[in-house]
Design a protein around this motif. Structure first.
Motif, PDB file in Angstrom:
ATOM      1  N   GLN A  51      -3.406  -3.164   5.105  1.00 19.01           N
ATOM      2  CA  GLN A  51      -2.545  -3.810   4.227  1.00 19.01           C
ATOM      3  C   GLN A  51      -2.689  -5.421   4.764  1.00 19.01           C
ATOM      4  O   GLN A  51      -2.331  -6.319   4.065  1.00 19.01           O
ATOM      5  N   CYS A  99       7.351  -0.412  -0.090  1.00 21.84           N
ATOM      6  CA  CYS A  99       6.062  -0.689   0.750  1.00 21.84           C
ATOM      7  C   CYS A  99       5.876  -2.268   0.706  1.00 21.84           C
ATOM      8  O   CYS A  99       6.296  -2.833  -0.627  1.00 21.84           O
ATOM      9  N   LEU A 100       5.452  -2.825   1.814  1.00 25.23           N
ATOM     10  CA  LEU A 100       5.293  -4.144   1.731  1.00 25.23           C
ATOM     11  C   LEU A 100       4.047  -4.527   0.727  1.00 25.23           C
ATOM     12  O   LEU A 100       4.096  -5.529   0.239  1.00 25.23           O
ATOM     13  N   HIS A 141       4.110   7.760   5.287  1.00 24.39           N
ATOM     14  CA  HIS A 141       3.783   6.797   4.341  1.00 24.39           C
ATOM     15  C   HIS A 141       2.690   5.672   5.057  1.00 24.39           C
ATOM     16  O   HIS A 141       1.897   5.381   4.297  1.00 24.39           O
ATOM     17  N   GLU A 142       2.675   5.533   6.385  1.00 24.63           N
ATOM     18  CA  GLU A 142       2.051   4.549   7.058  1.00 24.63           C
ATOM     19  C   GLU A 142       0.605   5.107   7.089  1.00 24.63           C
ATOM     20  O   GLU A 142      -0.489   4.398   6.813  1.00 24.63           O
ATOM     21  N   HIS A 145      -1.752   5.100   3.967  1.00 24.80           N
ATOM     22  CA  HIS A 145      -2.486   3.760   3.872  1.00 24.80           C
ATOM     23  C   HIS A 145      -4.046   3.879   4.437  1.00 24.80           C
ATOM     24  O   HIS A 145      -4.879   3.293   3.773  1.00 24.80           O
TER      25      HIS A 145
HETATM   26 NI    NI Z   1       3.500   0.848   2.613  1.00 28.01          NI
END
Ligand code: NI
Length: 177
Positions: A51, A99-100, A141-142, A145
């Protein structure tokens, strides 16, 4: 240092990240410091290295009595490198995620409820834990990525996907992840 978070649409978020080969290096410590600064700045529950544009299998997460997640159990502050996830049960549950990299939005995503995860901290010390519910959701979730998967790609019912202020009118929290 606070870094820019890539937003959905950036092809770098779709890459499969590479394993970390050397632990306890100045590069790895600097990466994690930047990830922590960035996550704290944006009040995130977790952040993955891709990210911020670094294609390595590193995630951080942690939730301590966050007023934004009043119903969420605490999640231990964790640095997890080269994670391996193993569902301990096939049961999945739907739950809201943000999510960022998808700012201002929320969606309902199915995740395994009971999970084992293992990996290493930044010093190479093994981590091995069972996680349930919100903790398990954050880890899934993480770690998604790291395989180029963003939560909207897992949504089954797009009627439960939208902008936070439209989904939850009247709520003043400006949650961004
Ligand atoms: Ni995320």
């Amino acid at each position: 240092m606070i870094r820019d978070v890539l937003r959905m649409g950036d092809p770098r978020l779709l890459q499969v990240a590479k394993e970390v080969e050397r632990f306890d290096t100045s590069d790895l410590h600097a990466l994690i410091a930047d990830m922590r600064d960035t996550m704290a700045h944006l009040h995130g529950a977790g952040l993955a290295a891709p990210q911020i544009g670094v294609s390595l299998r590193v995630v951080i997460f942690g939730v301590q009595c966050n007023p934004r997640y009043p119903d969420a159990e605490e999640v231990p502050d964790t640095v997890l490198v080269n994670p391996v996830l193993t569902p301990l049960d096939e049961v999945q549950e739907e739950g809201w995620e943000g999510c960022l990299s998808v700012p201002g939005m929320r969606g309902v995503v199915p995740r395994f409820v009971l999970l084992h995860y293992k990996g290493f901290d930044q010093y190479g010390k093994p981590i091995s834990r069972d996680a349930t519910d919100f903790h398990a959701r954050v880890v899934q979730h993480e770690c998604d990525h790291l395989d180029g998967i963003l939560y909207p790609m897992r949504i089954r019912d797009f009627r439960q996907f939208g902008f936070i202020d439209a989904l939850f009118p009247g709520q003043t929290e400006s949650a961004e992840d």
